[in-house]
Design a protein around this motif. Structure first.
Motif, PDB file in Angstrom:
ATOM      1  N   ASN A  51      19.763   0.823   1.980  1.00 18.20           N
ATOM      2  CA  ASN A  51      19.673   1.975   2.878  1.00 18.20           C
ATOM      3  C   ASN A  51      20.151   1.611   4.277  1.00 18.20           C
TER       4      ASN A  51
ATOM      5  N   LEU B  33      16.035   5.197  -0.162  1.00 18.12           N
ATOM      6  CA  LEU B  33      14.825   5.437   0.624  1.00 18.12           C
ATOM      7  C   LEU B  33      13.733   6.060  -0.246  1.00 18.12           C
TER       8      LEU B  33
ATOM      9  N   THR C  45      11.158  -3.619   7.305  1.00 12.93           N
ATOM     10  CA  THR C  45      11.406  -2.545   6.338  1.00 12.93           C
ATOM     11  C   THR C  45      11.052  -1.159   6.870  1.00 12.93           C
TER      12      THR C  45
ATOM     13  N   THR D  54       6.388   1.027  -1.520  1.00 12.92           N
ATOM     14  CA  THR D  54       5.678   0.811  -0.257  1.00 12.92           C
ATOM     15  C   THR D  54       4.182   1.122  -0.343  1.00 12.92           C
TER      16      THR D  54
ATOM     17  N   ILE E  51      15.658  -1.011   0.359  1.00 10.63           N
ATOM     18  CA  ILE E  51      15.697  -0.707   1.796  1.00 10.63           C
ATOM     19  C   ILE E  51      16.900  -1.334   2.489  1.00 10.63           C
TER      20      ILE E  51
ATOM     21  N   ASP F  74      12.244   3.438  -2.336  1.00  7.26           N
ATOM     22  CA  ASP F  74      11.272   2.664  -1.561  1.00  7.26           C
ATOM     23  C   ASP F  74       9.902   3.327  -1.573  1.00  7.26           C
TER      24      ASP F  74
ATOM     25  N   GLU G 180      13.955   2.014   9.119  1.00  7.42           N
ATOM     26  CA  GLU G 180      14.595   3.271   8.736  1.00  7.42           C
ATOM     27  C   GLU G 180      13.639   4.442   8.917  1.00  7.42           C
TER      28      GLU G 180
END
Length: 646
Positions: free
Chosen positions: A368, A108, A219, A115, A365, A111, A222
């Protein structure tokens, strides 16, 4: 920090705040998802409808069913996310559960490097449609990122109030644009039939590998679960209905536009912007840019929360945490902030365009998500759900997410290696830290307190030894009043005898609940020696000094302890007693015969600890009355050395 319970209640304000906090990532995915699906491919009905059908069912199964329904029910006193879920199941003492938690956390955070760049780049690239002379948006994206990360230290309270309204405008805009295109070509609604998704995966050449692009639509799932504690499940579920409708309208609208273009043979760039009227483009780009900035802000804040939870659960080195506002959950971790900023700028410079960043996006992701599924299914099992149902549910989710994982592996050589490398590095760092703490805990010896009570009495009465302090306070690893760390005994009696009038042993425990502070006091010697156990929720800031002061005040009021100075000259004037905290830092004895792996763990642990806060800062102790000592611990037996006397 104050309770967020009012925000957890279903209300118009709660829904508005939820729109601004939670749905930024998943809400801005229409900018690039369909572009990724049709990238470098000839438009056809089976590609457009098949890709759209996959997006629809992914949002329904993975986001709506797994996260909005199942995961939100697996809350830990109103908190969500990988560590809240881990805290729920770790009480069952299943050792392997630490691995999904660490892998999920590492992926995470990884990510967080991709992102913000892909979201902001995909929005800003709309400027090229307004001005074709713009050849690169890299400088603009870096400036926006710099402003975003610089702003973190001030907290989001100032602009937080506009997040909800801006995201509301965003969702209404994308929903309205999509609805207008659907009216032009309603045949696109055929994609609701799962036949088109199955046909794409089975019959279309290379169709299975398109799942890597389809996965980008979910995505933000989470993050939706991780931010449960900020808004509450009812506000999330109600607002998700609105968000889902707007997302689907836009995805179906883009697909309707592509179907028209397929018939007319018009050029395709980014369908999200292509379907906008030319006069509306500047407005669309401006709103999209604001929405992606909000999405990035939410992810950065989520990384702060995640790292803070890891620190509180003793899974990562203690870093400096700043609370820029009095809002619960708002924090700023300078090291993580600039670590993410450097990574984000690196991504922008390395990949240049959002279309190339898509290759690096998604792999971390999906890892995750797989870890969350592992913890979630085990949680359902220990909560008493039928074993057959749990197995069937786990198999169903793993079949879908496993397919996404395999399809995302195709991205590895094209950019997926970047986030994977970051995630693997972070995982090993966290695992080494966790393993080192286990090693230390395993080999920290505890002795019975009763064996040293008479020695303590004699030490207190021995006036030939200088007084160390009126009150001597030790931070203890022992969790009950009957035992004490052998290192503390070593410090009191052997390293340098320390005489005091009152001895205090404090043990800090991290509970499986997110919030709350509890304490207990046990008397070892009436008025002279006490054991205090403090229990903090895993989201609570450690303020041992403050809590200890309040506990002592309660004991003084109850007549259990005398806190007037015992020095005659000071006691005469009723001066308060002094306190001295002693923190023991253990170090492996140099003559220990340890394995090469344990040596590697210990050395790596020391390197990680070099960036962390001192133990005194972590415990919230005042530096003016704290002393740190180094004491030896033995991991294994001393090396055998043969000595001969001549």
């Amino acid at each position: 920090m104050s309770d967020n319970s009012n925000l957890h209640k279903l209300s118009t304000a709660g829904v508005l705040i939820t729109l601004g906090i939670i749905f930024g990532d998943i809400g801005t995915s229409p900018i690039y998802v369909l572009s990724a699906i049709i990238h470098d491919k000839s438009l056809s009905e089976e590609l457009i409808l098949g890709g759209l059908s996959c997006v629809f069912w992914t949002l329904m199964i993975v986001t709506s069913f797994k996260y909005v329904y199942l995961a939100l029910n697996a809350d830990n006193r109103g908190e969500g996310g990988i560590f809240a879920l881990y805290a729920l199941v770790r009480r069952y003492k299943v050792k392997w559960m630490i691995f999904p938690a660490l892998i999920g956390c590492a992926s995470l955070i990884a990510d967080g490097f991709i992102t913000p760049p892909i979201s902001i780049s995909s929005a800003v690239e709309g400027l090229r449609l307004i001005n074709p002379d713009i050849t690169t948006v890299v400088p603009i994206v870096i400036v926006i990122l710099a402003g975003l990360f610089i702003f973190q230290q001030f907290g989001t309270r100032i602009v937080g109030g506009i997040f909800g309204p801006v995201m509301t405008v965003w969702f209404l805009m994308i929903g309205g644009l999509g609805f207008m295109e659907i009216l032009k070509n309603p045949s696109v609604l055929r994609a609701l039939n799962p036949y088109w998704a199955i046909h794409l995966l089975v019959a279309y050449k290379g169709g299975f590998w398109l799942l890597g692009a389809v996965f980008l639509c979910t995505t933000g799932g989470e993050a939706l679960y991780s931010d449960l504690g900020h808004c509450g499940k009812q506000n999330i579920r109600v607002s998700w209905i609105f968000v889902l409708v707007c997302l689907l309208l836009n995805y179906f609208g883009q697909s309707a536009y592509l179907m028209d273009c397929m018939g007319r043979g018009c050029p395709i760039g980014a369908p999200f912007y292509d379907m906008m009227p030319r006069w509306f483009l500047p407005i669309g780009v401006a709103v999209a840019t604001m929405a992606t900035i909000i999405a990035s802000q939410a992810l950065i804040s989520g990384c702060f929360t995640l790292v803070n939870e890891a620190m509180k659960l003793r899974l990562w080195a203690n870093l400096k945490v700043i609370y820029p506002t009095n809002y619960q959950g708002q924090m700023y971790i300078p090291f993580i902030n600039w670590f993410l900023f450097i990574g984000c700028v690196g991504v922008v410079l390395l990949f240049q365009e959002s279309s190339k960043m898509e290759a690096a996006y998604g792999l971390a992701i999906i890892i995750n998500m797989l870890m969350t599924t592992a913890l979630l299914t085990y949680h359902l099992y220990v909560k008493g759900k039928p074993l057959g149902l749990v197995i069937a549910l786990g198999a169903f989710l793993y079949a879908i997410e496993g397919a996404f994982f395999v399809s995302n592996l195709e991205k590895f050589p094209h950019g997926g290696w970047f986030t994977t490398l970051i995630a693997v590095t972070l995982f090993f760092a966290m695992y080494i830290f966790y393993r080192a703490r286990l090693l230390r805990k395993k080999h920290t010896e505890f002795v019975k307190v009763k064996d040293y009570i008479e020695s303590l009495k004699d030490l207190m009465a021995d006036e030939t030894i200088p007084m160390e302090a009126n009150n001597l306070v030790y931070m203890s690893m022992a969790s009950d009043k009957d035992h004490i760390d052998s290192n503390i005994i070593y410090s009191i009696f052997r390293k340098h005898p320390k005489r005091a009038n009152i001895y205090w042993f404090i043990h800090v425990d991290i509970s499986n609940d997110p919030y709350g502070i509890k304490y207990g006091v046990d008397t070892i010697l009436p008025g002279r020696c006490f054991f205090i156990k403090l229990s903090f929720g895993f989201k609570v800031e450690h303020k041992v000094n403050l809590m200890f002061t309040k506990i002592v005040e309660e004991l003084v009021k109850g007549g259990e302890v005398d806190e007037v100075s015992h020095y005659p000259s000071l006691r005469k004037h009723n001066m308060p007693a002094d306190f001295k905290f002693i923190i023991l830092n253990s170090r492996v004895a140099i003559d220990d015969a340890i394995t090469p792996f344990d040596q590697f763990v210990i050395k790596s642990y020391r390197m990680i600890k070099s960036i962390s806060l001192s133990a005194s800062e972590d415990f919230g102790l005042e530096l003016t009355n704290v002393e740190e000592e180094m004491v030896p611990i033995r991991i294994r037996g001393t090396k055998q050395i043969k000595l001969e006397r001549r």
